[in-house]
Scaffold this active site. Structure first.
Site, PDB file in Angstrom:
ATOM      1  N   GLY A 188       0.781  -1.232   0.000  1.00  0.00           N
ATOM      2  CA  GLY A 188       0.000   0.000   0.000  1.00  0.00           C
ATOM      3  C   GLY A 188       0.808   1.275   0.000  1.00  0.00           C
ATOM      4  O   GLY A 188       0.309   2.326   0.402  1.00  0.00           O
ATOM      5  N   SER A 189       2.045   1.229  -0.472  1.00  0.00           N
ATOM      6  CA  SER A 189       2.848   2.460  -0.469  1.00  0.00           C
ATOM      7  C   SER A 189       2.280   3.503  -1.435  1.00  0.00           C
ATOM      8  O   SER A 189       2.339   4.697  -1.151  1.00  0.00           O
ATOM      9  CB  SER A 189       4.320   2.169  -0.771  1.00  0.00           C
ATOM     10  OG  SER A 189       4.489   1.668  -2.078  1.00  0.00           O
ATOM     11  N   ASN A 190       1.703   3.070  -2.558  1.00  0.00           N
ATOM     12  CA  ASN A 190       1.063   4.039  -3.450  1.00  0.00           C
ATOM     13  C   ASN A 190      -0.221   4.586  -2.833  1.00  0.00           C
ATOM     14  O   ASN A 190      -0.532   5.767  -2.984  1.00  0.00           O
ATOM     15  CB  ASN A 190       0.788   3.431  -4.824  1.00  0.00           C
ATOM     16  CG  ASN A 190       2.011   3.479  -5.705  1.00  0.00           C
ATOM     17  OD1 ASN A 190       2.630   4.528  -5.855  1.00  0.00           O
ATOM     18  ND2 ASN A 190       2.368   2.359  -6.288  1.00  0.00           N
TER      19      ASN A 190
ATOM     20  N   HIS B 286       1.347   1.464 -13.265  1.00  0.00           N
ATOM     21  CA  HIS B 286       2.098   0.298 -13.744  1.00  0.00           C
ATOM     22  C   HIS B 286       3.587   0.631 -13.730  1.00  0.00           C
ATOM     23  O   HIS B 286       3.983   1.714 -14.181  1.00  0.00           O
ATOM     24  CB  HIS B 286       1.644  -0.053 -15.162  1.00  0.00           C
ATOM     25  CG  HIS B 286       2.308  -1.269 -15.692  1.00  0.00           C
ATOM     26  ND1 HIS B 286       1.965  -2.541 -15.287  1.00  0.00           N
ATOM     27  CD2 HIS B 286       3.324  -1.419 -16.583  1.00  0.00           C
ATOM     28  CE1 HIS B 286       2.738  -3.415 -15.912  1.00  0.00           C
ATOM     29  NE2 HIS B 286       3.561  -2.764 -16.693  1.00  0.00           N
TER      30      HIS B 286
ATOM     31  N   ARG C 161      -5.315  -8.134  -9.615  1.00  0.00           N
ATOM     32  CA  ARG C 161      -6.372  -8.908 -10.260  1.00  0.00           C
ATOM     33  C   ARG C 161      -6.892  -8.170 -11.482  1.00  0.00           C
ATOM     34  O   ARG C 161      -6.927  -6.947 -11.517  1.00  0.00           O
ATOM     35  CB  ARG C 161      -7.530  -9.161  -9.296  1.00  0.00           C
ATOM     36  CG  ARG C 161      -7.125 -10.090  -8.179  1.00  0.00           C
ATOM     37  CD  ARG C 161      -8.283 -10.509  -7.330  1.00  0.00           C
ATOM     38  NE  ARG C 161      -7.811 -11.449  -6.327  1.00  0.00           N
ATOM     39  CZ  ARG C 161      -7.770 -12.750  -6.497  1.00  0.00           C
ATOM     40  NH1 ARG C 161      -8.196 -13.302  -7.606  1.00  0.00           N
ATOM     41  NH2 ARG C 161      -7.318 -13.540  -5.543  1.00  0.00           N
TER      42      ARG C 161
END
Length: 190
Positions: A12-14, A111, A93
């Site tokens: 969850g760093s982004n 990405h 996913r």
């Protein structure tokens, strides 16, 4: 102010970069919930720390896609929180048509490559092994393809001869944390 739901599978760093950007006023949005397909994912702990509602969705038996009951559960959560945008932050996913049709050009992904180069999984490793001189990250809209949606923003990273895969991935993560909030500002202000 746009309401956003963040979907993530890992650290969850982004997501944290987006939380920080909202808290410091760089991004004018509200995170209404964080959803993960991994029961004990650190992204859920980040949500808890910032008092953001968080939910785990069991996606079995599908190993790679959000479908069937899991997809319906996510759609119900998104509806209950009145989410206007879905932000994918390391969500591993594939999204199916039901979600894509409900949120046209309102699902955004990051990405770890300069798309269209190196789509799919392990993009940083693909770039490293290919011996290219630069890579980076791409923030893009999600469509029915794999990393084929319209590009919102890209940030470049040089690959030095002394880089290892780990040092390269650290550099990519650093620019991702800058790129995602910048891209959301572009989307929400257009």
């Amino acid at each position: 102010m746009p309401s956003i739901a963040i979907l993530g599978s890992g650290n969850g760093s982004n997501a944290q970069a987006i939380i920080n950007a909202i808290e410091n006023g760089m991004v004018d949005a509200q995170i209404v919930c964080i959803i993960s397909d991994v029961k004990d994912a650190p992204i859920l702990k980040r949500a808890h720390k910032h008092n953001i509602p968080s939910h785990y969705i069991d996606c079995s038996p599908s190993p790679h896609a959000l479908r069937d009951e899991a997809e319906q559960s996510v759609l119900a959560l998104l509806d209950s929180y009145k989410a206007e945008y879905i932000i994918l932050a390391g969500f591993l996913r594939i999204l199916k048509e039901s979600l894509l049709e409900r949120f046209p050009r309102r699902i955004i992904n990051i990405h770890p490559s300069l798309l269209p180069s190196f789509p799919g999984l392990s993009a940083g490793e693909q770039a490293f092994k290919a011996g290219v001189k630069e890579t980076g990250c791409t923030v893009h809209y999600v469509d029915s393809g794999i990393d084929t949606g319209d590009i919102i923003l890209q940030k470049r990273v040089e690959i030095h001869p002394t880089d290892t895969l780990d040092t390269l991935m650290n550099k990519i993560h650093e620019v991702e944390h800058i790129a995602y909030p910048e891209a959301l500002t572009i989307v929400f202000n257009s």
